[in-house]
Design an enzyme around this catalytic site. Sequence first.
Site, PDB file in Angstrom:
ATOM      1  N   SER A 309     -61.217  16.179  14.747  1.00 32.10           N
ATOM      2  CA  SER A 309     -60.298  15.337  14.184  1.00 32.10           C
ATOM      3  C   SER A 309     -60.762  15.101  12.764  1.00 32.10           C
ATOM      4  O   SER A 309     -61.976  15.162  12.378  1.00 32.10           O
ATOM      5  CB  SER A 309     -60.561  13.901  14.553  1.00 32.10           C
ATOM      6  OG  SER A 309     -60.277  12.698  14.053  1.00 32.10           O
ATOM      7  N   ARG A 348     -13.898  38.329  16.160  1.00 32.83           N
ATOM      8  CA  ARG A 348     -15.016  38.318  15.299  1.00 32.83           C
ATOM      9  C   ARG A 348     -15.053  36.768  14.948  1.00 32.83           C
ATOM     10  O   ARG A 348     -14.031  36.407  14.375  1.00 32.83           O
ATOM     11  CB  ARG A 348     -14.961  39.091  14.339  1.00 32.83           C
ATOM     12  CG  ARG A 348     -15.119  40.748  14.481  1.00 32.83           C
ATOM     13  CD  ARG A 348     -16.511  41.130  15.031  1.00 32.83           C
ATOM     14  NE  ARG A 348     -17.403  40.859  13.583  1.00 32.83           N
ATOM     15  CZ  ARG A 348     -17.101  41.709  12.545  1.00 32.83           C
ATOM     16  NH1 ARG A 348     -16.366  42.714  12.485  1.00 32.83           N
ATOM     17  NH2 ARG A 348     -18.054  41.599  11.747  1.00 32.83           N
TER      18      ARG A 348
END
Length: 474
Positions: A309, A348
């Site tokens: 930490s 497409r």
Amino acid sequence: MSDSHDGHDDEHGGQGETDDGRTGSHGGRDVGLLDPGGTDAPAEAATGDLAFLQAMLDAEAALTRAQAALGLAPAGAARTVGEAARADRFDARALALRGRAGGNPVIPLVAALTAAVPGRHAPYVHRGATSQDLLDTASMLVAHRTLGPVLDDLERTAAALAHLAAEYRDTPMPGRTLTQHAVPTTFGLKAAGWRSLVLDARDRLAAVRDSLPAQLGGAAGTLAAHHAYAEAEGTAHPTTVALDLVAAYAREVGLAEPALPWHTLRTPLADLAGALAFTVGALGKPAADVLVLSRTEIGEVSEGRGGGSSAMPHKANPVRATLLAAAARRAPALAAVLYGCVAAEDERPAGAWHAEWETLRDLLRLAGGAARDAAELVAGLQVHPARMRANLDLTDGLIVSERLTAALAARLGRARARELVSEAAHTVRTGGGTLADALATEPALADVDLTTLTDPTHYTGAAAALTDRALTRP
């Protein structure tokens, strides 16, 4: 398919770039600062821009080789296109900028590759194909290459979990439901359950990897251009040749042969998305358990190398589990995007296909990082049986109230047994000693060994047998 461009080496990295083609500190582009879960995992390099570029070039070279194998292109064309199809010969950033004009990077890449091939062989670059043929095939190649290390990490994780399950087969611990103590279980069974999920993920990913298809359909998925080229060559059966080309192309590129062009039939992407999201979620399960079990107040497991930490020197945070938990929260949303692209219009699509590219890359990276972190988490996991035993005793025998009800029903009847145990449990919860003490005042139980009956280590059911059964799965 050549093994020289597997997306895992630095050969095509280029000057001033990271392994995956992202500029380091130049231009302010992404270097993975906010992605500790994916950074430096094999999937990061395997899915980078240069890896995709090489996959597109590999697809182009494979197409020319396939045509040459069927007599639709000179053997020399296959050789020269293959020699030119190297990512380190192209400027990926320039291709990206030029790709904006047509909406995809294949268009400028084809032009650049054609320019790099000697004149008489240049016409055989990209012949008969469309942009989506090459980018879809490249995406499948990238996925195939990325999943190799992912599957390796899953095997490592499963092996480590098998060891934990066998070692702690008979180690009792509290089972928890809805955050509370339920009945005793064993850590061996818990580890065996984690392993089962990992193997489920492995099997799904392996099956999907084996089925990833090449893409070849031409402009609208009819193979019309390939049919026309075969006719121009004087082929007696151009339709057969066009279909044979698809099979030859799949063999050359090292992917499965598709039954149909899948420009708007996105089953391969949906299956891949589902398997990847499941894999990340499956790895998130042990991570979720580790996060709970490693809480200071519980302390039944801990990561081998906890993270620090910036403010509290005493901390040893479960970092690998934390990163896995984060990945498990992100993966479903990415898969949802790919599922959403299944509804693609026409032959497409406009937008649906385009939405897949970065999403698939992110999901592959997420799964790759999660698999790496899971292997590291499990390999270093520390198990604390003494804390498990202490936690079993926290409720002074209440954790085996189910056993007492079942055991006393034969003597007292089911209703009376349940009533008696409920009353005794209330006494314990309000500070009246242990469950054995509370039940000892009942004359009908004077000859019952309540100490043994309320020992949580004697109430793990078929946990050991279930663990053994789970470990028979290869």
